[in-house]
Design an enzyme around this catalytic site. Structure first.
Site, PDB file in Angstrom:
ATOM      1  N   PRO A  78      25.949  24.594 -26.649  1.00  0.00           N
ATOM      2  CA  PRO A  78      26.724  25.190 -27.738  1.00  0.00           C
ATOM      3  C   PRO A  78      27.636  24.205 -28.463  1.00  0.00           C
ATOM      4  O   PRO A  78      28.295  23.379 -27.840  1.00  0.00           O
ATOM      5  CB  PRO A  78      27.558  26.278 -27.048  1.00  0.00           C
ATOM      6  N   ASN A  79      27.616  24.349 -29.773  1.00  0.00           N
ATOM      7  CA  ASN A  79      28.463  23.590 -30.712  1.00  0.00           C
ATOM      8  C   ASN A  79      28.046  22.134 -30.886  1.00  0.00           C
ATOM      9  O   ASN A  79      28.608  21.433 -31.731  1.00  0.00           O
ATOM     10  CB  ASN A  79      29.952  23.661 -30.302  1.00  0.00           C
ATOM     11  N   ARG A 118      32.590  18.690 -36.052  1.00  0.00           N
ATOM     12  CA  ARG A 118      33.689  19.171 -35.202  1.00  0.00           C
ATOM     13  C   ARG A 118      34.480  18.005 -34.604  1.00  0.00           C
ATOM     14  O   ARG A 118      33.896  16.992 -34.232  1.00  0.00           O
ATOM     15  CB  ARG A 118      33.120  20.047 -34.071  1.00  0.00           C
ATOM     16  N   TYR A 143      34.372  13.708 -30.618  1.00  0.00           N
ATOM     17  CA  TYR A 143      32.908  13.718 -30.452  1.00  0.00           C
ATOM     18  C   TYR A 143      32.168  12.737 -31.366  1.00  0.00           C
ATOM     19  O   TYR A 143      30.945  12.614 -31.277  1.00  0.00           O
ATOM     20  CB  TYR A 143      32.379  15.139 -30.674  1.00  0.00           C
ATOM     21  N   ASN A 151      23.253  18.005 -22.123  1.00  0.00           N
ATOM     22  CA  ASN A 151      24.684  18.173 -22.378  1.00  0.00           C
ATOM     23  C   ASN A 151      24.892  19.677 -22.551  1.00  0.00           C
ATOM     24  O   ASN A 151      24.614  20.225 -23.621  1.00  0.00           O
ATOM     25  CB  ASN A 151      25.099  17.415 -23.647  1.00  0.00           C
ATOM     26  N   ALA A 180      30.244  23.519 -23.386  1.00  0.00           N
ATOM     27  CA  ALA A 180      31.228  24.260 -22.576  1.00  0.00           C
ATOM     28  C   ALA A 180      30.582  25.002 -21.405  1.00  0.00           C
ATOM     29  O   ALA A 180      31.270  25.318 -20.422  1.00  0.00           O
ATOM     30  CB  ALA A 180      32.002  25.230 -23.465  1.00  0.00           C
ATOM     31  N   GLU A 215      23.121  14.648 -16.579  1.00  0.00           N
ATOM     32  CA  GLU A 215      24.093  15.357 -17.418  1.00  0.00           C
ATOM     33  C   GLU A 215      24.878  14.336 -18.240  1.00  0.00           C
ATOM     34  O   GLU A 215      25.346  13.333 -17.698  1.00  0.00           O
ATOM     35  CB  GLU A 215      25.046  16.148 -16.522  1.00  0.00           C
ATOM     36  N   HIS A 244      27.951  13.826 -21.299  1.00  0.00           N
ATOM     37  CA  HIS A 244      29.012  14.346 -22.165  1.00  0.00           C
ATOM     38  C   HIS A 244      29.449  13.242 -23.103  1.00  0.00           C
ATOM     39  O   HIS A 244      29.621  12.090 -22.685  1.00  0.00           O
ATOM     40  CB  HIS A 244      30.202  14.837 -21.337  1.00  0.00           C
ATOM     41  N   ARG A 271      40.635  14.948 -20.195  1.00  0.00           N
ATOM     42  CA  ARG A 271      40.992  15.950 -21.202  1.00  0.00           C
ATOM     43  C   ARG A 271      41.674  17.134 -20.502  1.00  0.00           C
ATOM     44  O   ARG A 271      42.318  16.947 -19.481  1.00  0.00           O
ATOM     45  CB  ARG A 271      39.727  16.358 -21.970  1.00  0.00           C
TER      46      ARG A 271
END
Ligand code: DQA
Length: 145
Positions: A9-10, A17, A22, A74, A77, A98, A100, A107
């Site tokens: 998502p996103n 964004r 990112y 990835n 969330a 995985e 990111h 964070r």
């Protein structure tokens, strides 16, 4: 060799964004450049993105049915709470990395926990879109079973 890159998502809004976190490169440019790199190395890379948990699980299952050699994921969330994606990765027995874009460990506290990483071979985070290339290089170059 067939590798699937799954972005959750996103991540289709990468380049739009929170650019300071990112990066400024668009989702389409990231996919295109990775596909070009993979092509030059003789690897078939498919890029899939969805904002829906079930579609991500369907894609992981497709990797099993269509005999993909590796998955780069990835989960966005979903990383932090999707036991369903964890279970899907664990089900298919395909080496999965995985990735990111951001360093999730420096964070907000909720981001430092990944419930999906324990089902993966390893995790790369904090290197922006280069992290996807690092994962791809693992499949291309590392001496893995
Ligand atoms: C992310 C980190 C997640 O915490 C966040 O929800 C994302 C992107 C990353 O690539 O840094 O959507 O997975």
């Amino acid at each position: 060799m067939k590798i699937m890159l799954i972005q959750g998502p996103n991540l289709n809004f990468t380049g739009i964004r929170e650019k300071g976190i990112y990066g400024t490169k668009s989702y389409d440019d990231i996919c295109r450049e990775l596909k070009e790199y993979a092509f030059l190395k003789g690897v078939e890379l498919e890029c899939f993105q969805s904002n829906c948990e079930g579609e991500i699980i369907d894609c992981i299952q497709k990797c099993y049915l269509e005999k993909y050699n590796g998955i780069i994921i990835n989960p966005g969330a979903y990383t932090h709470y999707s036991y369903a994606i964890h279970d899907a990765i664990a089900s298919v027995n395909i080496p999965t990395i995985e990735v990111h874009l951001s360093n999730i460990h420096k964070r907000e506290e909720f981001r430092s926990k990944s419930v999906t990483a324990p089902a993966c071979k390893g995790q790369v985070c904090g290197f922006g879109e280069y992290g996807y290339k690092m994962a791809l290089k693992y499949f291309l170059e590392a001496d893995h079973e």
